[in-house]
Structure formats: C-alpha cells, structure tokens
Scaffold this active site. Structure first.
Site, PDB file in Angstrom:
ATOM      1  N   GLU A  68      14.646 -50.797   1.007  1.00 31.42           N
ATOM      2  CA  GLU A  68      15.764 -51.359   1.140  1.00 31.42           C
ATOM      3  C   GLU A  68      16.844 -51.509   0.281  1.00 31.42           C
ATOM      4  O   GLU A  68      16.572 -51.779  -1.053  1.00 31.42           O
ATOM      5  CB  GLU A  68      15.244 -53.030   1.446  1.00 31.42           C
ATOM      6  CG  GLU A  68      16.196 -53.927   2.080  1.00 31.42           C
ATOM      7  CD  GLU A  68      15.400 -55.298   2.188  1.00 31.42           C
ATOM      8  OE1 GLU A  68      16.183 -56.357   2.891  1.00 31.42           O
ATOM      9  OE2 GLU A  68      14.629 -55.676   1.854  1.00 31.42           O
ATOM     10  N   LYS A 155      19.400 -54.684  10.047  1.00 31.80           N
ATOM     11  CA  LYS A 155      18.393 -55.747   9.924  1.00 31.80           C
ATOM     12  C   LYS A 155      18.732 -56.911  10.596  1.00 31.80           C
ATOM     13  O   LYS A 155      20.001 -57.495  10.856  1.00 31.80           O
ATOM     14  CB  LYS A 155      18.346 -56.600   8.447  1.00 31.80           C
ATOM     15  CG  LYS A 155      17.222 -57.267   8.263  1.00 31.80           C
ATOM     16  CD  LYS A 155      17.335 -57.601   6.628  1.00 31.80           C
ATOM     17  CE  LYS A 155      15.968 -58.201   6.237  1.00 31.80           C
ATOM     18  NZ  LYS A 155      15.777 -58.295   4.741  1.00 31.80           N
ATOM     19  N   CYS A 189      12.080 -55.038   5.868  1.00 34.73           N
ATOM     20  CA  CYS A 189      11.295 -56.306   4.979  1.00 34.73           C
ATOM     21  C   CYS A 189      10.679 -57.289   5.983  1.00 34.73           C
ATOM     22  O   CYS A 189       9.970 -56.898   7.041  1.00 34.73           O
ATOM     23  CB  CYS A 189      12.368 -56.999   4.182  1.00 34.73           C
ATOM     24  SG  CYS A 189      11.963 -58.021   2.652  1.00 34.73           S
TER      25      CYS A 189
END
Length: 346
Positions: A68, A155, A189
């Site tokens: 990430e 995201k 994540c």
C-alpha cells in the site's frame, strides 16, 4: 535484499512449501515485495521499485505485488496538524509536500511503471498515492507483462485519520482483470474487512486476491487466511517494512506521540507480508525480519479443489434469501449537459 522463499528447483534459493509436483502449465510464480518507500522522494522510490522488480524477475516471478502507498508513501505517525475545528500551518505544509510526492494517473510515473512491467515481463500490482486535482487517493495500479496499463482500484474506505488526507473511491474502480495468469484484483488494508466489497470481488471471479496493506499486526494474518478460505482464492498481502530512519528526521517529519521513544533504527512498521493458498495453507511468510522478497508458486488447480468444498457466490450462495447490488458507476460531483450532448453526436 533477501529472497525469503520460493518454490521450484533453483538451487540458489530455498522453498517453504514444495509444490514442484504441480502442472507447470497452471502454476504462477508470485512475489510480494516487503520494502519501504523513500519518503518525499518519488523519483528515488521509482528507482528502488525497479531494482526490486528486476530482482523478482530474476527469480522467475510472473506477478509482483508491492505494498500500500509504496509510491507516494504511507504517512505513518502523521496527523497533519488536525484537531476538530483547527488545522495548523505546519500541517498544511506537510500536506503540500505529501501532495507533491503523489502521482497523476495517467502520468509520467505511470508510464515508467508500465515500462518496468514490460521490460521485466511481469504482471505488476503497485500501491500508489494518486492525485486527482487537489484530492489524494490511496490507489492500486495494475499492469500486464507487456507493459500495458490495465486500470486501477481506489480505496473505498480510508481508515481513521486517513480520511483527513485521502478521498473515497467509488464502485467504478473495483476491477478484477482476466489475465493469462489468472483473474487478478485488489483490496487495500482494512477495506479487506468489508464483507460486501469482498463479495463483489468474488462475484467477478477473482483468483489472485492482492491485499496491499499497512497493518503489520499478527491478527492481520487471520483476516488473510479467512479471505483465502472464504473466496477460494490465493491471497497475496504486501506490507512495507520501515524503520524511523526511512522517514525524514524531526522536525521535518514527526511521529506524533511516539517520536521521543524512537531511534533511527526503531521499527515503525514490521511487515508481515504473506502468501496464502485457497485451502488456507501459508505458502510463504509472514516475514517480520526486514525488507524481503517473499515468493511462492501458485498452483491454480488449488482454486477448483477449494471451490468444490465452498463456493461463496456459487453453490453456497442463497440468492433467494441474500443478495447484493453493487453500484459500479463513477460518482462525479459535477456533470455538464454539454458533455453529454457532444458525446451523443460523436
């Protein structure tokens, strides 16, 4: 840079899981990169990415997954001077420098990443900080092994203070790409904890589920194993391994609340990158020892064997009881009627 594990018969490396009996025509060698950004220096980070990609390719990797926010950096420990009702001048300047380290998509950095993928003949999954005007997004970019840009995932849900600095993705960037090495997608994540997002990806047939992350806690491994079992897919989780010295020194960069306890050698993100099979077997990792290339051979036949037991959007689904609607149109704040008119005339 240490190669932590690999599979196959190369005498120069060692395997954690022996899958050499698999049919080579259905086996993909994959590597997750565990390494730190060179913070506030995107050109140097791109150079580092190429060195790592070259090393992974030298071991025969066909797919390489980076952590990430590898390009642009994960601003661990920063609060950008934000409290409710107030923002500091230093915090705003910190954001300016962070924005300057982000990349445009498309843009020259994307072109370079594509050239790297083509040069080393690998499928590349890269975590970046994307800037779209003055808003930043935590994004994953996908490239094929000819250097072609396939697309991106933004995201959907930044966590905690991430929401101060990153915008929110929408349903138009939740792709699963059907490639010659399998169907590849990514969740970043803690959005991996979102069951409806995972279900949407399962419905698209994901086989190689990439999970770039910033979570190095041991409990993260439980989530990765669960997803592999739930989705009947391979899970490749890549995290950065960072020491305090990988970030600029204070006062330029401060780890709020912990700075006084840190030395240059203090570990601020311990990694934990891992590769897990559809049966829940850990093929490589987790590694908490330092920067590393973590590699395993993925026997794609394992997917079919796992789905025989449990196919979450197939024979184990109950659509007459439970169903999901995914809104996959782009969410745009402003639209102009003239654009629609021009488009209809073309």
């Amino acid at each position: 840079m240490a190669l932590v594990s690999t599979t196959g018969n190369d005498a120069a490396v060692f395997s954690e899981v022996d899958m050499s009996s698999s049919d080579s025509s259905s086996t993909v060698r994959a590597t997750v990169i565990q390494a730190s950004t060179i913070f506030y220096d995107t050109p140097a980070t791109l150079d580092k990415a190429e060195r790592l990609l070259s090393e992974a390719a030298s071991y025969g990797s066909q797919l390489v997954v980076f952590p990430e926010a590898f390009i642009g950096g994960y601003p661990r420990g920063s609060n950008f001077g934000v409290t409710i009702g107030n923002r500091t001048l230093k915090g705003k300047e910190d954001f300016r420098k962070y924005h300057a380290s982000a990349i445009n998509v498309p843009g020259p950095e994307v072109d370079r990443l594509g050239a790297m993928a083509g040069k080393y003949k690998v499928f590349l999954v890269m975590g970046v900080i994307e800037k779209d005007g003055y808003t930043l997004y935590c994004t994953v970019l996908f490239f094929d092994n000819q250097g072609g840009y396939l697309g991106k995932h933004r995201k959907l849900m930044p966590t905690a203070l991430e929401r101060i600095i990153w915008g929110f993705g929408d349903g138009s960037t939740v792709p699963v790409f059907d490639t010659q090495i399998g169907k590849i997608g990514a969740a970043i994540c803690w959005e991996n904890k979102m069951p409806l997002l995972r279900t949407a990806m399962y419905a698209k047939g994901i086989e190689i589920y990439c999970a770039p992350t910033a979570d190095s806690r041991e409990i993260w491994q439980a989530s990765m194993t669960h997803i592999a079992l739930e989705g009947g897919c391979f899970v490749l989780s890549a995290n950065q391994f960072c020491r305090r010295k990988d970030y600029p020194p204070p006062p330029e960069y401060v780890f709020t609340g912990t700075e006084e306890d840190l030395t240059p050698e203090s570990v601020v993100c311990a990694g934990g990158s891992v590769i897990i099979s559809p049966s829940g077997t850990v093929l490589a990792g987790p590694n908490y020892d330092g920067e590393a290339l973590i590699t395993a051979d993925l026997d794609l036949g394992e997917i079919v064997r796992a789905k025989f037991d449990f196919d979450v959007v197939g024979h184990y689904a109950r659509p007459e009881v439970l169903s999901l609607i995914v809104k996959d149109d782009a969410a745009t704040p402003v639209s102009f009627t003239s654009e629609k008119t021009e488009g209809s005339q073309k």
